[in-house]
Design an enzyme around this catalytic site. Structure first.
Site, PDB file in Angstrom:
ATOM      1  N   ARG A   1      -2.089   6.271   1.990  1.00  0.00           N
ATOM      2  CA  ARG A   1      -2.297   4.821   1.981  1.00  0.00           C
ATOM      3  C   ARG A   1      -1.075   4.086   2.526  1.00  0.00           C
ATOM      4  NH1 ARG A   1      -3.727   3.752  -4.144  1.00  0.00           N
ATOM      5  NH2 ARG A   1      -2.140   5.399  -4.326  1.00  0.00           N
TER       6      ARG A   1
ATOM      7  N   ASP B   1     -16.249   4.921 -11.720  1.00  0.00           N
ATOM      8  CA  ASP B   1     -15.833   4.765 -10.321  1.00  0.00           C
ATOM      9  C   ASP B   1     -17.079   4.535  -9.475  1.00  0.00           C
ATOM     10  OD1 ASP B   1     -12.991   5.629  -8.743  1.00  0.00           O
ATOM     11  OD2 ASP B   1     -14.795   5.614  -7.497  1.00  0.00           O
TER      12      ASP B   1
ATOM     13  N   THR C   1      -1.494  -4.185  -9.764  1.00  0.00           N
ATOM     14  CA  THR C   1      -0.371  -5.065  -9.438  1.00  0.00           C
ATOM     15  C   THR C   1      -0.883  -6.359  -8.814  1.00  0.00           C
ATOM     16  OG1 THR C   1       1.006  -3.126  -9.026  1.00  0.00           O
ATOM     17  CG2 THR C   1       1.811  -5.230  -8.186  1.00  0.00           C
TER      18      THR C   1
ATOM     19  N   THR D   1      -4.970  -3.054  -5.278  1.00  0.00           N
ATOM     20  CA  THR D   1      -4.781  -4.444  -4.859  1.00  0.00           C
ATOM     21  C   THR D   1      -4.043  -4.420  -3.517  1.00  0.00           C
ATOM     22  OG1 THR D   1      -2.898  -4.457  -6.406  1.00  0.00           O
ATOM     23  CG2 THR D   1      -4.880  -5.644  -7.064  1.00  0.00           C
TER      24      THR D   1
ATOM     25  N   CYS E   1       2.477   0.535  -2.966  1.00  0.00           N
ATOM     26  CA  CYS E   1       3.265  -0.375  -3.816  1.00  0.00           C
ATOM     27  C   CYS E   1       4.362  -1.109  -3.061  1.00  0.00           C
ATOM     28  CB  CYS E   1       3.893   0.413  -4.981  1.00  0.00           C
ATOM     29  SG  CYS E   1       2.724   0.863  -6.269  1.00  0.00           S
TER      30      CYS E   1
ATOM     31  N   ARG F   1     -16.301  11.077  -5.770  1.00  0.00           N
ATOM     32  CA  ARG F   1     -15.136  11.173  -6.651  1.00  0.00           C
ATOM     33  C   ARG F   1     -15.551  11.621  -8.049  1.00  0.00           C
ATOM     34  NH1 ARG F   1      -9.942  12.394  -7.480  1.00  0.00           N
ATOM     35  NH2 ARG F   1      -8.775  10.869  -8.728  1.00  0.00           N
TER      36      ARG F   1
ATOM     37  N   VAL G   1      -3.958   5.942 -10.251  1.00  0.00           N
ATOM     38  CA  VAL G   1      -3.534   5.299 -11.495  1.00  0.00           C
ATOM     39  C   VAL G   1      -4.528   5.562 -12.619  1.00  0.00           C
ATOM     40  CG1 VAL G   1      -3.055   3.080 -12.608  1.00  0.00           C
ATOM     41  CG2 VAL G   1      -2.276   3.500 -10.269  1.00  0.00           C
TER      42      VAL G   1
END
Length: 419
Positions: free
Chosen positions: A330, A33, A119, A84, A259, A38, A15
């Site tokens: 994920r 980050d 979220t 989240t 999600c 990364r 995201v």
């Protein structure tokens, strides 16, 4: 506007990075980050998630990357895009959000605006995050600093619906701040913005988007269970029903990812906190969470009927990412299929050309096969990667191997059963 804005993006994953890149073409942006690896790879000009191309990274000329908190202290807009997840009990795990809020709180100044994209359940921004920002900054909410919420709508692996082409819901903690947040996003979002009436409304809008999709998939998954007992093909039924103009076109499958398989639990957690026990949402979740076990057991039954000895049999599972043509593993529910086969003492090979072997080993304890073997007793297509369309699936199995197609990708003539 450009002269007065310096944006800090907290979290550079699926995201945060695409957002930082788009803002970084226009404004000074510092991407923060906690993972040095990364940051190093992005500074070298490559995104291993493949959400952003090397060319796009290079085009973000005002974007810098860091793991040092002091490097974002000059920002006046902070956009939090951390994960989240849920814990092992399927309860919201706000740890990344809390830690990100602590970090931002340490550098927060008067007049700054903190925008959350993660979220959450309705109320989380103002009830869970704001007190942390106040505690670590020593500032007062809606007097010294302000907040906004603009839910992410990234679809991993989707090269058509990219961040600037998806209409963006925005909100703010005061009407004036809501306008500022909306203007900020409007400056890069080609598809336009929608200003919600409050932060809670924007939070709720996001969490029900994925809950609605989850329930619809649960419905067709239940149809698949019923039609299997009747002895008809679910995909053929859906194709026939889909000829009606207002029929919603969903297909059965494994529901994972960051999600759809997670967000409904945020909404149900809040509902239960308020004394209401959701029925439809949780029923859909239970059904979807059990589909991996259902698939594996259907394959086992088919193998028994064809005379296979189950213990010690060889099974190939094609795909471990949570969706097709995407490296994101994920919350992949393909792992449920794999683990159920192992419960039956099957020897399972997993092949996925998109997944990173080290990441799969770390997340699921699996060693990916570098390429498919041969003479398998069963082959299960779990993810509809384009590469699997080119495979001679039938040739991977033994003479009487079971071919099970979860995704409805393969020609029906070569499969024993599909979900």
């Amino acid at each position: 506007m450009e002269n007065s804005i310096h944006i800090g993006v907290i979290g550079l994953g699926y995201v945060g990075l695409p957002l930082a890149v788009e803002f970084g073409k226009k404004y000074p942006v510092t991407g923060f980050d906690i993972h040095q690896l990364r940051v190093d790879e992005l500074m070298a000009g490559h995104d291993r998630t493949l959400e952003t191309s090397d060319e796009e990274l290079a085009a973000a000329t005002f974007l810098k990357y860091t793991t040092k908190l002091e490097d974002i202290k000059d920002c006046n807009y902070y956009i939090v895009t951390v994960p989240t997840p849920i814990d092992q009990h399927k309860r919201p795990d706000l740890t990344p959000l809390i830690k990100a809020s602590e970090s931002v709180g340490k550098v927060l100044k008067k007049g700054d605006i903190v925008i959350y994209e993660s979220t959450v359940y309705p109320g989380a921004t103002e009830e869970d995050c704001v007190p942390i920002l106040e505690k670590f900054s020593g500032l007062k909410f809606n007097q010294d600093f302000y907040c906004g919420y603009s839910p992410e709508r990234i679809n991993p692996g989707d090269k058509v619906h990219t961040v600037t082409k998806i209409l963006k819901v925005t909100s703010g903690s005061t009407p004036e701040v809501a306008k500022k947040v909306d203007d900020l996003y409007k400056s890069i979002i080609v598809a336009g913005t929608y200003m919600a009436s409050s932060i809670k409304v924007a939070e709720a809008a996001k969490v029900i988007e994925n809950s609605q999709r989850d329930i619809n998939i649960a419905f067709v998954n239940e149809l698949a269970l019923i039609f299997n007992k009747i002895g008809i093909d679910t995909h053929e039924v859906l194709a026939a029903a889909g000829t009606k103009w207002n029929f919603l076109k969903f297909t059965p499958g494994l529901v994972g990812g960051h999600c759809i398989g997670v967000d409904p639990y945020y909404l149900t957690h809040k509902a239960q906190e308020l004394g209401y026990n959701p029925e439809i949402i949780l029923a859909g979740r239970r059904l979807n969470d059990n589909m991996g076990f259902y698939v594996a057991n259907r394959v086992i039954k088919n193998m028994i009927q064809k005379g296979h000895t189950i213990a010690g049999s060889r099974v190939l599972v094609l795909g471990i990412t949570f969706k097709e043509n995407c490296p994101d593993i994920r919350n992949s529910r393909a792992i449920d299929v794999v683990n159920e086969f192992k419960e039956y003492s099957c020897n399972v090979d997993v092949f996925d050309p998109w997944a990173d072997p080290a990441e799969v080993k770390h997340e699921y304890g699996l060693n990916l096969a570098p390429k498919p073997g041969s003479d398998y007793d069963a082959v299960v297509l779990a993810v509809a990667h384009n590469e699997f369309k080119e495979l001679d699936i039938k040739a991977l199995g033994s003479k009487n191997a079971i071919i099970y197609d979860i995704k409805g990708l393969l020609d029906k003539s070569i499969v024993d059963e599909r979900l």
